[in-house]
Design a protein around this motif. Structure first.
Motif, PDB file in Angstrom:
ATOM      1  N   LEU A  36       0.882  -1.252  -0.016  1.00 53.22           N
ATOM      2  CA  LEU A  36      -0.024  -0.113   0.183  1.00 53.22           C
ATOM      3  C   LEU A  36       0.926   1.246  -0.052  1.00 53.22           C
ATOM      4  O   LEU A  36       2.159   1.161   0.626  1.00 53.22           O
ATOM      5  CB  LEU A  36      -0.970   0.173   1.339  1.00 53.22           C
ATOM      6  CG  LEU A  36      -2.223  -0.753   1.321  1.00 53.22           C
ATOM      7  CD1 LEU A  36      -2.772  -0.578   2.574  1.00 53.22           C
ATOM      8  CD2 LEU A  36      -3.335  -0.379   0.076  1.00 53.22           C
ATOM      9  N   ARG A  37       0.444   2.375  -0.431  1.00 53.04           N
ATOM     10  CA  ARG A  37       1.051   3.515  -0.323  1.00 53.04           C
ATOM     11  C   ARG A  37       0.012   4.782   0.147  1.00 53.04           C
ATOM     12  O   ARG A  37      -1.090   4.948  -0.186  1.00 53.04           O
ATOM     13  CB  ARG A  37       1.456   4.205  -1.590  1.00 53.04           C
ATOM     14  CG  ARG A  37       2.488   5.326  -1.508  1.00 53.04           C
ATOM     15  CD  ARG A  37       3.056   5.929  -2.788  1.00 53.04           C
ATOM     16  NE  ARG A  37       1.983   6.636  -3.374  1.00 53.04           N
ATOM     17  CZ  ARG A  37       2.348   7.746  -4.346  1.00 53.04           C
ATOM     18  NH1 ARG A  37       3.832   7.831  -4.599  1.00 53.04           N
ATOM     19  NH2 ARG A  37       1.505   8.488  -4.693  1.00 53.04           N
ATOM     20  N   ALA A  92       9.104   2.692   2.957  1.00 52.26           N
ATOM     21  CA  ALA A  92       9.914   3.828   2.481  1.00 52.26           C
ATOM     22  C   ALA A  92       9.067   5.134   2.666  1.00 52.26           C
ATOM     23  O   ALA A  92       7.942   5.090   2.387  1.00 52.26           O
ATOM     24  CB  ALA A  92      10.220   3.558   1.058  1.00 52.26           C
ATOM     25  N   PHE A  93       9.763   5.952   3.465  1.00 56.45           N
ATOM     26  CA  PHE A  93       9.214   7.292   3.678  1.00 56.45           C
ATOM     27  C   PHE A  93       9.849   8.076   2.487  1.00 56.45           C
ATOM     28  O   PHE A  93      10.900   8.549   2.562  1.00 56.45           O
ATOM     29  CB  PHE A  93       9.643   7.790   4.903  1.00 56.45           C
ATOM     30  CG  PHE A  93       8.958   8.951   5.576  1.00 56.45           C
ATOM     31  CD1 PHE A  93       9.287   9.494   6.796  1.00 56.45           C
ATOM     32  CD2 PHE A  93       7.915   9.826   4.700  1.00 56.45           C
ATOM     33  CE1 PHE A  93       8.468  10.501   7.289  1.00 56.45           C
ATOM     34  CE2 PHE A  93       7.204  10.726   5.333  1.00 56.45           C
ATOM     35  CZ  PHE A  93       7.704  11.284   6.524  1.00 56.45           C
ATOM     36  N   SER A  94       8.800   9.002   1.698  1.00 57.40           N
ATOM     37  CA  SER A  94       9.252   9.813   0.698  1.00 57.40           C
ATOM     38  C   SER A  94       8.573  11.133   1.031  1.00 57.40           C
ATOM     39  O   SER A  94       7.367  11.239   1.657  1.00 57.40           O
ATOM     40  CB  SER A  94       9.268   9.318  -0.577  1.00 57.40           C
ATOM     41  OG  SER A  94       7.924   8.954  -0.872  1.00 57.40           O
ATOM     42  N   ASN A 148       3.866  19.533  -1.675  1.00 59.51           N
ATOM     43  CA  ASN A 148       3.642  19.485   0.021  1.00 59.51           C
ATOM     44  C   ASN A 148       3.159  18.257   0.527  1.00 59.51           C
ATOM     45  O   ASN A 148       2.112  18.307   1.296  1.00 59.51           O
ATOM     46  CB  ASN A 148       2.890  20.800   0.127  1.00 59.51           C
ATOM     47  CG  ASN A 148       3.269  21.534   1.556  1.00 59.51           C
ATOM     48  OD1 ASN A 148       4.534  21.246   2.209  1.00 59.51           O
ATOM     49  ND2 ASN A 148       2.340  22.161   2.091  1.00 59.51           N
ATOM     50  N   THR A 149       3.607  17.205   0.004  1.00 58.24           N
ATOM     51  CA  THR A 149       3.035  15.702   0.311  1.00 58.24           C
ATOM     52  C   THR A 149       4.033  14.928   0.841  1.00 58.24           C
ATOM     53  O   THR A 149       5.066  14.848   0.126  1.00 58.24           O
ATOM     54  CB  THR A 149       2.179  15.238  -0.798  1.00 58.24           C
ATOM     55  OG1 THR A 149       1.061  16.100  -1.196  1.00 58.24           O
ATOM     56  CG2 THR A 149       1.483  13.939  -0.381  1.00 58.24           C
ATOM     57  N   MET A 150       3.556  14.235   1.830  1.00 60.83           N
ATOM     58  CA  MET A 150       4.589  12.896   2.144  1.00 60.83           C
ATOM     59  C   MET A 150       3.869  11.615   2.010  1.00 60.83           C
ATOM     60  O   MET A 150       2.533  11.666   1.907  1.00 60.83           O
ATOM     61  CB  MET A 150       4.858  13.149   3.621  1.00 60.83           C
ATOM     62  CG  MET A 150       3.531  12.971   4.735  1.00 60.83           C
ATOM     63  SD  MET A 150       4.415  13.173   6.461  1.00 60.83           S
ATOM     64  CE  MET A 150       3.831  14.957   6.851  1.00 60.83           C
ATOM     65  N   TYR A 151       4.758  10.662   1.919  1.00 60.06           N
ATOM     66  CA  TYR A 151       4.129   9.340   1.452  1.00 60.06           C
ATOM     67  C   TYR A 151       4.791   8.322   2.303  1.00 60.06           C
ATOM     68  O   TYR A 151       5.974   8.550   2.676  1.00 60.06           O
ATOM     69  CB  TYR A 151       4.523   9.094  -0.234  1.00 60.06           C
ATOM     70  CG  TYR A 151       4.071   9.955  -1.078  1.00 60.06           C
ATOM     71  CD1 TYR A 151       4.779  11.019  -1.511  1.00 60.06           C
ATOM     72  CD2 TYR A 151       2.844   9.847  -1.595  1.00 60.06           C
ATOM     73  CE1 TYR A 151       4.225  12.027  -2.381  1.00 60.06           C
ATOM     74  CE2 TYR A 151       2.173  10.963  -2.535  1.00 60.06           C
ATOM     75  CZ  TYR A 151       2.996  11.988  -2.963  1.00 60.06           C
ATOM     76  OH  TYR A 151       2.633  12.939  -3.748  1.00 60.06           O
ATOM     77  N   LEU A 152       3.919   7.059   2.503  1.00 62.60           N
ATOM     78  CA  LEU A 152       4.640   6.092   3.286  1.00 62.60           C
ATOM     79  C   LEU A 152       4.386   4.732   2.196  1.00 62.60           C
ATOM     80  O   LEU A 152       3.328   4.401   2.107  1.00 62.60           O
ATOM     81  CB  LEU A 152       4.140   5.896   4.423  1.00 62.60           C
ATOM     82  CG  LEU A 152       4.586   4.860   5.454  1.00 62.60           C
ATOM     83  CD1 LEU A 152       6.203   5.022   5.536  1.00 62.60           C
ATOM     84  CD2 LEU A 152       4.008   4.542   6.413  1.00 62.60           C
TER      85      LEU A 152
END
Length: 125
Positions: A17-18, A68-70, A76-80
């Motif tokens: 999942l992201r 992985a954290f990006s 202005n967005t973060m992802y996991l």
């Protein structure tokens, strides 16, 4: 100041999942940003964190090599990104930031000031 998380859902063990977290009202690049999770009956725990001081990323031992954290500062967005998911990854996942004066990550949820609404991740067959 607002954080809007999305991307959770039901996935089978071994799946991926992201999660996404869109920030509004402030620029992520100036803040310590992190993902926490909370399973039923358990304390909220840090999954991953990025410090703005040196852009270093830290991970909980339980997710190293799988998550992985990006971040995309232009959006202005973060992802996991979560791969090889396990049933024990089941939890509500939260994106969060510390106050602008903080330069380093903290493992305690009490040190974070702004929180998204949480998104449920369920890993089950």
């Amino acid at each position: 100041v607002q954080l809007q998380a999305s991307g959770g859902g039901l996935v089978q063990p071994g799946g991926s999942l992201r999660l996404s977290c869109k920030a509004s009202g402030f620029a992520l690049s100036y803040y310590v940003i992190a993902w926490f999770r909370q399973a039923p009956g358990k304390e909220r725990e840090m999954v991953s964190c990025i410090s703005p001081r040196d852009e270093s990323t830290s991970y909980a031992d339980s997710v190293k090599g799988r998550f992985a954290f990006s971040r995309d500062y232009a959006e202005n967005t973060m992802y996991l990104r979560m791969d090889r998911l396990k049933p024990e990854d089941t939890a509500v996942y939260y994106c969060t930031t510390r106050g602008v004066e903080a330069l380093y990550c903290s493992g305690s949820w009490r040190d974070y000031d702004y929180w998204g609404q949480g998104t449920q991740v369920t890993v089950s067959s």
